[in-house]
Design a protein around this motif. Structure first.
Motif, short mmCIF file in Angstrom:
data_model
loop_
_atom_site.label_atom_id
_atom_site.label_comp_id
_atom_site.label_asym_id
_atom_site.label_seq_id
_atom_site.Cartn_x
_atom_site.Cartn_y
_atom_site.Cartn_z
N PHE A 93 36.80 40.97 47.02
CA PHE A 93 35.71 41.72 46.41
C PHE A 93 36.16 43.13 46.07
CE2 PHE A 93 35.33 42.65 50.88
CZ PHE A 93 34.86 43.96 50.96
N ASP A 94 35.44 43.72 45.15
CA ASP A 94 35.71 45.07 44.66
C ASP A 94 35.09 46.07 45.63
OD1 ASP A 94 35.85 47.50 43.29
OD2 ASP A 94 35.39 46.59 41.35
N ILE B 115 32.11 40.24 44.17
CA ILE B 115 33.11 39.20 44.43
C ILE B 115 33.92 38.94 43.16
CG2 ILE B 115 33.46 36.77 45.01
CD1 ILE B 115 30.95 36.97 46.79
N THR B 116 35.26 38.97 43.32
CA THR B 116 36.14 38.67 42.20
C THR B 116 36.80 37.30 42.35
OG1 THR B 116 37.96 39.89 43.25
CG2 THR B 116 36.58 41.09 41.66
N THR B 117 37.04 36.84 43.58
CA THR B 117 37.51 35.47 43.79
C THR B 117 36.87 34.88 45.04
OG1 THR B 117 39.46 36.09 45.09
CG2 THR B 117 39.79 35.83 42.72
N PHE B 118 36.67 33.58 44.99
CA PHE B 118 36.16 32.81 46.13
C PHE B 118 36.98 31.54 46.18
CE2 PHE B 118 33.60 29.41 47.90
CZ PHE B 118 33.04 29.99 49.04
N THR C 237 36.03 41.22 36.14
CA THR C 237 35.59 42.44 36.81
C THR C 237 34.30 42.95 36.20
OG1 THR C 237 36.96 43.78 35.37
CG2 THR C 237 37.91 43.13 37.50
N GLN C 238 33.53 43.64 37.00
CA GLN C 238 32.24 44.19 36.58
C GLN C 238 32.36 45.69 36.35
OE1 GLN C 238 29.86 42.48 35.74
NE2 GLN C 238 29.37 40.83 37.12
#
Length: 153
Positions: A41-42, A100-103, A116-117
């Motif tokens: 996560f960022d 969250i960027t990866t799960f 990305t946000q």
């Protein structure tokens, strides 16, 4: 203004909902079998909460592992909170779903990666409508399947 279906945004919302549902089940019933998660996560997200020393160590992004030891997993509408062990020091975290960027669940070779946000709170509703209407603006928040190779042991 031409109206269109924002498939990217709909997919983004659906995949975040999937993560929320999975984490709610884990909070209620624990991790089944060999399941475990790598969640990146960022840390710059305005609603992410973590200890100052963790934010200094991970100024942009952080990957957490939910596997053997975790405590106080609580899943809400927009985020989840969890206590994890960092070098024998339990630390609480709050992770917004939008951060969250990866799960990844390597036990079943399942993974998601999110674009990305942009967390600009200054942007008003008119600007958002203009962004959505612009044909030159790529859709934000799309989800895609992520390669699991970087998470393999």
């Amino acid at each position: 203004m031409t109206r269109s279906i924002e498939y990217g945004n709909l997919m983004h919302d659906a995949m975040r909902g999937l993560i929320q549902t999975v984490l709610r089940d884990i909070a209620d019933n624990g991790l089944p079998g060999e399941h475990h998660f790598f969640i990146t996560f960022d840390t710059r997200h305005p609603d992410a909460e973590l200890a100052d020393w963790l934010r200094e160590r991970y100024p942009e992004e952080m990957t957490i592992v939910i596997q053997h030891w975790y405590d106080n997993l609580e899943v809400r509408e927009d985020d989840f909170s969890i206590t994890l062990n960092f070098g024998n020091s339990p630390e609480p975290l709050v992770v917004p779903f939008d951060a969250i960027t990866t799960f990844v669940d390597p036990s079943v070779e399942f993974g998601l990666r999110f674009e990305t946000q942009d967390y600009d709170d200054e942007e008003d509703e008119d600007d958002l409508e203009e962004d959505e209407a612009s044909e030159d603006t790529p859709p934000r928040g799309e989800a895609e399947v992520v390669s699991l190779d970087k998470f393999r042991k």
